[in-house]
Design a protein around this motif. Sequence first.
Motif, PDB file in Angstrom:
ATOM      1  N   ASP A   2       0.833  -1.197   0.000  1.00  0.00           N
ATOM      2  CA  ASP A   2       0.000   0.000   0.000  1.00  0.00           C
ATOM      3  C   ASP A   2       0.867   1.246   0.000  1.00  0.00           C
ATOM      4  O   ASP A   2       0.592   2.222  -0.703  1.00  0.00           O
ATOM      5  CB  ASP A   2      -0.911   0.006   1.231  1.00  0.00           C
ATOM      6  CG  ASP A   2      -1.884  -1.163   1.233  1.00  0.00           C
ATOM      7  OD1 ASP A   2      -2.233  -1.628   0.140  1.00  0.00           O
ATOM      8  OD2 ASP A   2      -2.277  -1.606   2.319  1.00  0.00           O
ATOM      9  N   TRP A   6       1.185   4.178  -2.886  1.00  0.00           N
ATOM     10  CA  TRP A   6       0.872   5.564  -2.546  1.00  0.00           C
ATOM     11  C   TRP A   6       2.041   6.494  -2.867  1.00  0.00           C
ATOM     12  O   TRP A   6       1.860   7.603  -3.366  1.00  0.00           O
ATOM     13  CB  TRP A   6       0.502   5.665  -1.069  1.00  0.00           C
ATOM     14  CG  TRP A   6       0.229   7.071  -0.635  1.00  0.00           C
ATOM     15  CD1 TRP A   6      -0.886   7.822  -0.901  1.00  0.00           C
ATOM     16  CD2 TRP A   6       1.101   7.910   0.122  1.00  0.00           C
ATOM     17  NE1 TRP A   6      -0.772   9.066  -0.353  1.00  0.00           N
ATOM     18  CE2 TRP A   6       0.444   9.151   0.293  1.00  0.00           C
ATOM     19  CE3 TRP A   6       2.353   7.737   0.682  1.00  0.00           C
ATOM     20  CZ2 TRP A   6       1.009  10.202   0.993  1.00  0.00           C
ATOM     21  CZ3 TRP A   6       2.923   8.788   1.390  1.00  0.00           C
ATOM     22  CH2 TRP A   6       2.253  10.000   1.532  1.00  0.00           C
ATOM     23  N   THR A  93      -4.348   4.610   0.808  1.00  0.00           N
ATOM     24  CA  THR A  93      -5.423   3.648   1.035  1.00  0.00           C
ATOM     25  C   THR A  93      -4.821   2.354   1.558  1.00  0.00           C
ATOM     26  O   THR A  93      -3.657   2.033   1.290  1.00  0.00           O
ATOM     27  CB  THR A  93      -6.201   3.350  -0.260  1.00  0.00           C
ATOM     28  OG1 THR A  93      -5.290   2.833  -1.248  1.00  0.00           O
ATOM     29  CG2 THR A  93      -6.862   4.602  -0.797  1.00  0.00           C
ATOM     30  N   LEU A  94      -5.622   1.623   2.306  1.00  0.00           N
ATOM     31  CA  LEU A  94      -5.157   0.369   2.881  1.00  0.00           C
ATOM     32  C   LEU A  94      -6.036  -0.764   2.373  1.00  0.00           C
ATOM     33  O   LEU A  94      -7.257  -0.778   2.611  1.00  0.00           O
ATOM     34  CB  LEU A  94      -5.186   0.424   4.409  1.00  0.00           C
ATOM     35  CG  LEU A  94      -4.205   1.433   5.025  1.00  0.00           C
ATOM     36  CD1 LEU A  94      -4.919   2.737   5.318  1.00  0.00           C
ATOM     37  CD2 LEU A  94      -3.559   0.880   6.269  1.00  0.00           C
ATOM     38  N   ARG A  95      -5.431  -1.666   1.677  1.00  0.00           N
ATOM     39  CA  ARG A  95      -6.185  -2.809   1.166  1.00  0.00           C
ATOM     40  C   ARG A  95      -6.589  -3.728   2.306  1.00  0.00           C
ATOM     41  O   ARG A  95      -5.988  -3.708   3.387  1.00  0.00           O
ATOM     42  CB  ARG A  95      -5.341  -3.581   0.160  1.00  0.00           C
ATOM     43  CG  ARG A  95      -4.975  -2.775  -1.065  1.00  0.00           C
ATOM     44  CD  ARG A  95      -4.294  -3.656  -2.094  1.00  0.00           C
ATOM     45  NE  ARG A  95      -3.087  -4.273  -1.567  1.00  0.00           N
ATOM     46  CZ  ARG A  95      -2.522  -5.361  -2.093  1.00  0.00           C
ATOM     47  NH1 ARG A  95      -3.071  -5.946  -3.127  1.00  0.00           N
ATOM     48  NH2 ARG A  95      -1.423  -5.840  -1.572  1.00  0.00           N
ATOM     49  N   THR A 100      -3.559  -8.367   1.119  1.00  0.00           N
ATOM     50  CA  THR A 100      -2.117  -8.132   1.250  1.00  0.00           C
ATOM     51  C   THR A 100      -1.385  -9.417   1.586  1.00  0.00           C
ATOM     52  O   THR A 100      -0.335  -9.733   1.000  1.00  0.00           O
ATOM     53  CB  THR A 100      -1.846  -7.081   2.338  1.00  0.00           C
ATOM     54  OG1 THR A 100      -2.457  -5.845   1.958  1.00  0.00           O
ATOM     55  CG2 THR A 100      -0.359  -6.869   2.534  1.00  0.00           C
TER      56      THR A 100
END
Length: 362
Positions: A2, A6, A93-95, A100
């Motif tokens: 992530d 970014w 953003t964080l999956r 992950t």
Amino acid sequence: MDLAAWMLSAAERDTGGAFNVAGPAGHATIGDLLTTAAEVIGSDAELVWAPGELLERENFPLGMEFGLRYPGNPRPTGLHDADVRAALAAGLTLRPLRETLSDTWAWLRREGDPTPRPDTRPRPSGSTRLRNGTSCGWSGLAAQRENIRSICFDHRKVHLMPPAFSAAEKTRITRLLLDNGLRLFTTQGLRKTSLEDLVAGTGIAKSTFYVFFDSKEALYLELMLAQMAEVKSRVIDGALRKEPDTRAGLRAFLHATLAELDGNPLYGRLMTHPEEMEAVVRKLDPERVTSAPDNPVTALAAFLTEHGDDLVDHDPEVIVGVLQAVLMMPLHRDRLARLDLYPEILDRLIDIVATGLTRPAQ
């Protein structure tokens, strides 16, 4: 993943500024991480959780080492308490955790480590008890070596896990790593030697290398220390201190050291590539080298101090510098007009230096 995505996106958008980029509080817990990881890789491992008060009573170091805190303890844990709102507002953003972990597991499988091997999977073999009857289990944690292992508790029972390697296995693998290191460091050098090169033929994964050595530099240092006593025996005890006077001792020392550098690939490499020794010293504690009882450099300095009255210059550092200049002569032999005269030139140079550094015998 992530964060990398970014950063690339921010660079493309010319986004600047200072950002905390840890995950926001509550995004994922250690429990979420371990449980999901076990599901992703198809592990049948059973997670057994310890009460916080038990860990605290047993002085188990959560804190910064593990990024955790005891329940009810407000003490901050660094990056885990960071305010990440600015990064989120800038597009971070964080999956989902499972996504992950699945991608990471797929990557590891492509790297050639698809299943846990017997040499890294802990096996239950009993239990041990803490105070007031609570059981404690330990399993191998590479980063903490064999004596500090990850912990799992409950109020009733937990198994005691043995180290990942038996003493015989560890001795055998250590020997293989040292052999690989000696061959690789002396042929292609420290920088060009990878962990993959070092573990080849040992039966361990790259990550398991750190069970045996903290770094490539630590392995390099072990090789140096292993040979140090023999080198000192040849150039100090068998040459410098063996002669009847200081002048003859310096002459013998230079001849013996030049022979050592020519016949010892590791120490010869340090002369031709001094940056590798500098890299070792930068990464490790230099005191471990200088305080070694068989360090030839320390022994030479002691000799010069003891025989100061026989020397024309009492500053040992100046004399050591002159001796080092002679030892660098082999690096420039190809610049001589007649290479066939090199042995005779070297002998004459050693005589001139030994004579010039010492006072005439009374």
